[in-house]
Design a protein around this motif. Structure first.
Motif, PDB file in Angstrom:
ATOM      1  N   GLU A   1     -13.328   6.739 133.288  1.00 53.87           N
ATOM      2  CA  GLU A   1     -13.045   7.846 134.209  1.00 53.87           C
ATOM      3  C   GLU A   1     -11.552   7.962 134.493  1.00 53.87           C
ATOM      4  O   GLU A   1     -11.017   9.072 134.562  1.00 53.87           O
ATOM      5  N   THR A   2     -10.891   6.820 134.651  1.00 52.11           N
ATOM      6  CA  THR A   2      -9.448   6.846 134.911  1.00 52.11           C
ATOM      7  C   THR A   2      -8.719   7.482 133.734  1.00 52.11           C
ATOM      8  O   THR A   2      -7.822   8.326 133.908  1.00 52.11           O
TER       9      THR A   2
ATOM     10  N   LEU B   1      -9.940   9.649 131.570  1.00 48.28           N
ATOM     11  CA  LEU B   1     -10.257  11.076 131.517  1.00 48.28           C
ATOM     12  C   LEU B   1      -9.488  11.858 132.573  1.00 48.28           C
ATOM     13  O   LEU B   1      -9.071  12.996 132.326  1.00 48.28           O
ATOM     14  N   ARG B   2      -9.292  11.258 133.740  1.00 41.57           N
ATOM     15  CA  ARG B   2      -8.559  11.955 134.803  1.00 41.57           C
ATOM     16  C   ARG B   2      -7.091  12.137 134.457  1.00 41.57           C
ATOM     17  O   ARG B   2      -6.426  13.041 134.983  1.00 41.57           O
ATOM     18  N   ILE B   3      -6.582  11.292 133.591  1.00 40.69           N
ATOM     19  CA  ILE B   3      -5.210  11.453 133.103  1.00 40.69           C
ATOM     20  C   ILE B   3      -5.193  12.374 131.882  1.00 40.69           C
ATOM     21  O   ILE B   3      -4.353  13.274 131.769  1.00 40.69           O
TER      22      ILE B   3
ATOM     23  N   VAL C   1     -10.932  21.226 135.731  1.00 41.40           N
ATOM     24  CA  VAL C   1     -10.175  20.056 135.297  1.00 41.40           C
ATOM     25  C   VAL C   1      -9.417  19.429 136.461  1.00 41.40           C
ATOM     26  O   VAL C   1      -9.410  18.204 136.636  1.00 41.40           O
TER      27      VAL C   1
ATOM     28  N   TYR D   1     -11.796  17.614 138.843  1.00 45.06           N
ATOM     29  CA  TYR D   1     -12.233  16.352 138.240  1.00 45.06           C
ATOM     30  C   TYR D   1     -11.128  15.297 138.302  1.00 45.06           C
ATOM     31  O   TYR D   1     -11.379  14.134 138.625  1.00 45.06           O
ATOM     32  N   ALA D   2      -9.897  15.716 138.007  1.00 42.67           N
ATOM     33  CA  ALA D   2      -8.797  14.764 137.898  1.00 42.67           C
ATOM     34  C   ALA D   2      -8.220  14.339 139.236  1.00 42.67           C
ATOM     35  O   ALA D   2      -7.900  13.160 139.431  1.00 42.67           O
ATOM     36  N   PHE D   3      -8.086  15.291 140.164  1.00 43.02           N
ATOM     37  CA  PHE D   3      -7.323  15.016 141.375  1.00 43.02           C
ATOM     38  C   PHE D   3      -8.128  15.074 142.670  1.00 43.02           C
ATOM     39  O   PHE D   3      -7.621  14.685 143.720  1.00 43.02           O
TER      40      PHE D   3
ATOM     41  N   PRO E   1     -11.784  13.957 143.043  1.00 44.96           N
ATOM     42  CA  PRO E   1     -13.129  13.511 142.641  1.00 44.96           C
ATOM     43  C   PRO E   1     -14.151  13.594 143.764  1.00 44.96           C
ATOM     44  O   PRO E   1     -15.349  13.736 143.501  1.00 44.96           O
TER      45      PRO E   1
ATOM     46  N   TYR F   1     -15.930  16.780 143.347  1.00 52.46           N
ATOM     47  CA  TYR F   1     -16.553  17.052 142.054  1.00 52.46           C
ATOM     48  C   TYR F   1     -18.048  17.338 142.188  1.00 52.46           C
ATOM     49  O   TYR F   1     -18.605  18.131 141.416  1.00 52.46           O
TER      50      TYR F   1
ATOM     51  N   THR G   1     -16.973  16.766 130.765  1.00 56.01           N
ATOM     52  CA  THR G   1     -17.262  16.962 132.197  1.00 56.01           C
ATOM     53  C   THR G   1     -18.415  17.953 132.334  1.00 56.01           C
ATOM     54  O   THR G   1     -18.203  19.122 132.672  1.00 56.01           O
TER      55      THR G   1
END
Length: 200
Positions: free
Chosen positions: A2-3, A5-7, A64, A67-69, A71, A74, A154
């Motif tokens: 997950e980390t 993917l968030r980047i 996006v 999801y990334a910033f 959660p 989400y 996602t």
């Protein structure tokens, strides 16, 4: 995972936009003096589709970014948890990378004929070689594959909506462009459509 993917996802989205909607169009603009972004201020079917597609891209970016910033938000995107597994994520990542390479390659091969929209004022060459010898619409195909990849990475109601709406809008836009290209290139384009499939 997950980390990562968030980047990865925001960076990928930024790279995709920069490469396909900034870098290549700017090169064409500098080489030809013609803005490859065709104005969409009218009320034609083409203008309407382009405006809707821009809104869909904003929705994809929103998905996006959440999801990334964010959660914690989400869950409001209605995740499809039954689709969340590492095999589908790996497949989605491969599709995202392949779509970027494919789309940029198609834009490069299109050369100075690249247009984003239907250009009624400046006639361009009909590109039929390279990737365009495999697919009549490789750039749209690349966009669709990228959105399938995003959905697999996602899976949620918003990315599914983005995928379905994009498929519908691209389907309409492709047909509008086919009518335009038939009008401009006549028999050459008709022959091209007999030899090369719309998608692949």
């Amino acid at each position: 995972m997950e980390t990562f993917l968030r980047i990865f996802l925001p960076l990928y989205f930024l790279l995709f936009i920069a490469a396909t909607f900034v870098w290549r169009p700017l090169l064409v603009w500098r080489a030809t003096g013609v803005n490859p972004f065709v104005a969409t201020r009218g009320d034609s079917a083409h203008d309407f589709v382009v405006r809707l597609f821009r809104a869909v891209i904003v929705l994809a970016l929103f998905a996006v970014l959440v999801y990334a910033f964010a959660p914690q938000l989400y869950a409001y995107l209605a995740p499809l948890t039954w689709l969340e597994n590492w095999l589908l994520v790996a497949l989605g990542l491969m599709l995202l990378v392949a779509a970027l390479v494919w789309t940029v390659s198609a834009q490069i091969q299109m050369g100075n004929s690249l247009r984003i929209g239907i250009d009624e004022e400046n006639k361009t060459a009909l590109v039929q070689t390279g990737i365009f010898g495999i697919s009549r619409n490789p750039i749209f195909l690349g966009l669709l594959v990228a959105l399938v990849g995003l959905f697999l990475v996602t899976p949620n109601a918003l990315t599914l909506l983005v995928l379905v709406m994009s498929a519908a809008l691209i389907g309409v836009q492709v047909r509008l462009e086919e009518e335009f290209l038939t009008r401009v290139h006549g028999d050459a384009y008709r022959d091209y459509t007999r030899r090369v499939r719309r998608w692949i």
